[in-house]
Scaffold this motif. Structure first.
Motif, PDB file in Angstrom:
ATOM      1  N   GLU A   1      17.485 -18.227 -35.222  1.00 17.21           N
ATOM      2  CA  GLU A   1      17.615 -17.135 -34.158  1.00 17.21           C
ATOM      3  C   GLU A   1      18.192 -15.823 -34.996  1.00 17.21           C
ATOM      4  O   GLU A   1      19.011 -15.825 -35.733  1.00 17.21           O
ATOM      5  N   ARG A   2      17.522 -14.834 -34.429  1.00 17.35           N
ATOM      6  CA  ARG A   2      17.515 -13.499 -35.192  1.00 17.35           C
ATOM      7  C   ARG A   2      18.863 -12.972 -34.635  1.00 17.35           C
ATOM      8  O   ARG A   2      19.309 -13.060 -33.504  1.00 17.35           O
TER       9      ARG A   2
ATOM     10  N   ALA B   1      13.712 -18.494 -49.373  1.00 15.33           N
ATOM     11  CA  ALA B   1      14.884 -18.905 -50.040  1.00 15.33           C
ATOM     12  C   ALA B   1      16.172 -17.907 -49.308  1.00 15.33           C
ATOM     13  O   ALA B   1      17.209 -18.169 -49.253  1.00 15.33           O
ATOM     14  N   GLU B   2      15.526 -16.566 -48.923  1.00 16.72           N
ATOM     15  CA  GLU B   2      16.779 -15.450 -48.516  1.00 16.72           C
ATOM     16  C   GLU B   2      16.952 -16.006 -47.158  1.00 16.72           C
ATOM     17  O   GLU B   2      18.418 -15.603 -46.784  1.00 16.72           O
ATOM     18  N   GLU B   3      16.281 -16.522 -46.324  1.00 12.09           N
ATOM     19  CA  GLU B   3      16.625 -16.628 -44.895  1.00 12.09           C
ATOM     20  C   GLU B   3      17.304 -18.102 -44.846  1.00 12.09           C
ATOM     21  O   GLU B   3      17.685 -18.377 -43.891  1.00 12.09           O
ATOM     22  N   THR B   4      16.752 -19.126 -45.624  1.00  9.59           N
ATOM     23  CA  THR B   4      17.252 -20.564 -45.488  1.00  9.59           C
ATOM     24  C   THR B   4      17.853 -21.296 -46.444  1.00  9.59           C
ATOM     25  O   THR B   4      18.574 -22.219 -46.369  1.00  9.59           O
TER      26      THR B   4
ATOM     27  N   LEU C   1      22.038 -19.761 -43.768  1.00  9.15           N
ATOM     28  CA  LEU C   1      21.227 -18.383 -43.162  1.00  9.15           C
ATOM     29  C   LEU C   1      21.958 -17.349 -43.843  1.00  9.15           C
ATOM     30  O   LEU C   1      23.108 -17.293 -44.249  1.00  9.15           O
ATOM     31  N   ALA C   2      20.957 -16.196 -43.941  1.00  8.91           N
ATOM     32  CA  ALA C   2      21.336 -14.920 -44.253  1.00  8.91           C
ATOM     33  C   ALA C   2      22.320 -14.243 -42.983  1.00  8.91           C
ATOM     34  O   ALA C   2      21.348 -14.029 -41.797  1.00  8.91           O
ATOM     35  N   ALA C   3      23.351 -14.408 -42.933  1.00  3.49           N
ATOM     36  CA  ALA C   3      24.160 -13.955 -41.689  1.00  3.49           C
ATOM     37  C   ALA C   3      23.782 -12.604 -41.201  1.00  3.49           C
ATOM     38  O   ALA C   3      23.700 -12.770 -39.884  1.00  3.49           O
ATOM     39  N   HIS C   4      23.297 -11.549 -41.970  1.00 10.53           N
ATOM     40  CA  HIS C   4      22.971 -10.305 -41.382  1.00 10.53           C
ATOM     41  C   HIS C   4      21.392 -10.586 -40.646  1.00 10.53           C
ATOM     42  O   HIS C   4      21.273  -9.641 -39.700  1.00 10.53           O
TER      43      HIS C   4
END
Length: 151
Positions: free
Chosen positions: A16-17, A47-50, A107-110
């Motif tokens: 989710e964005r 890798a960055e997102e998950t 997740l990348a929290a930002h």
């Protein structure tokens, strides 16, 4: 790139964005440089997102498949500020990443608020993007080991 992360039984990872709560999608991202190979873009974005590392012992590079599919679409006005002035359309290259089973992700929290693994039909219905929805709907025909009777 658009990377549909899924299992052989067609469970799909959606995220989710953070900038648009309620907008669910697969991993997406852009090249860091014009000459960055698409496979490298996929590896970096996943890798960055998950936190899933393609090329690790758990996720071999062969798990990532280029579907040879491109979508050209108009960039939503809300996100045009991320592109060069005057850019209104984007070309998206679709890839699939098959994992043996659902895995926990970081997740990348930002960028993202939460992640969920869903059966493919439910995942497709939740996507806000038509191209993401269509890619997920193709999974039964695109995966190596999916049960054909699930279509």
């Amino acid at each position: 790139v658009l990377v549909v992360i899924h299992t052989p039984t067609l469970d799909v990872l959606l995220i989710e964005r953070a900038d648009k709560p309620g907008y669910w999608q697969s991993v997406t991202g852009s090249k860091d440089a014009a000459d960055e190979p698409l496979v490298q873009t996929c590896e970096r974005e996943v890798a960055e997102e998950t936190s899933i590392v393609i090329g690790s012992a758990a996720v071999p590079r062969t798990a990532l498949r280029d579907w040879g599919l491109q979508n050209v679409y108009e960039i939503y006005p809300v996100w045009r500020h991320r592109y060069a002035p005057g850019t209104t359309h984007n070309t998206e290259h679709v890839f699939g990443l098959e994992l043996p089973a659902p895995v926990p992700v970081t997740l990348a929290a930002h960028e993202h608020l939460q992640a969920v693994w869903l059966p493919w039909r439910e995942a497709a219905a939740r996507c806000f993007s038509w191209s993401n929805r269509e890619a997920i709907e193709m999974l039964p025909q695109r995966t190596r080991s999916s049960p054909r009777s699930s279509t």
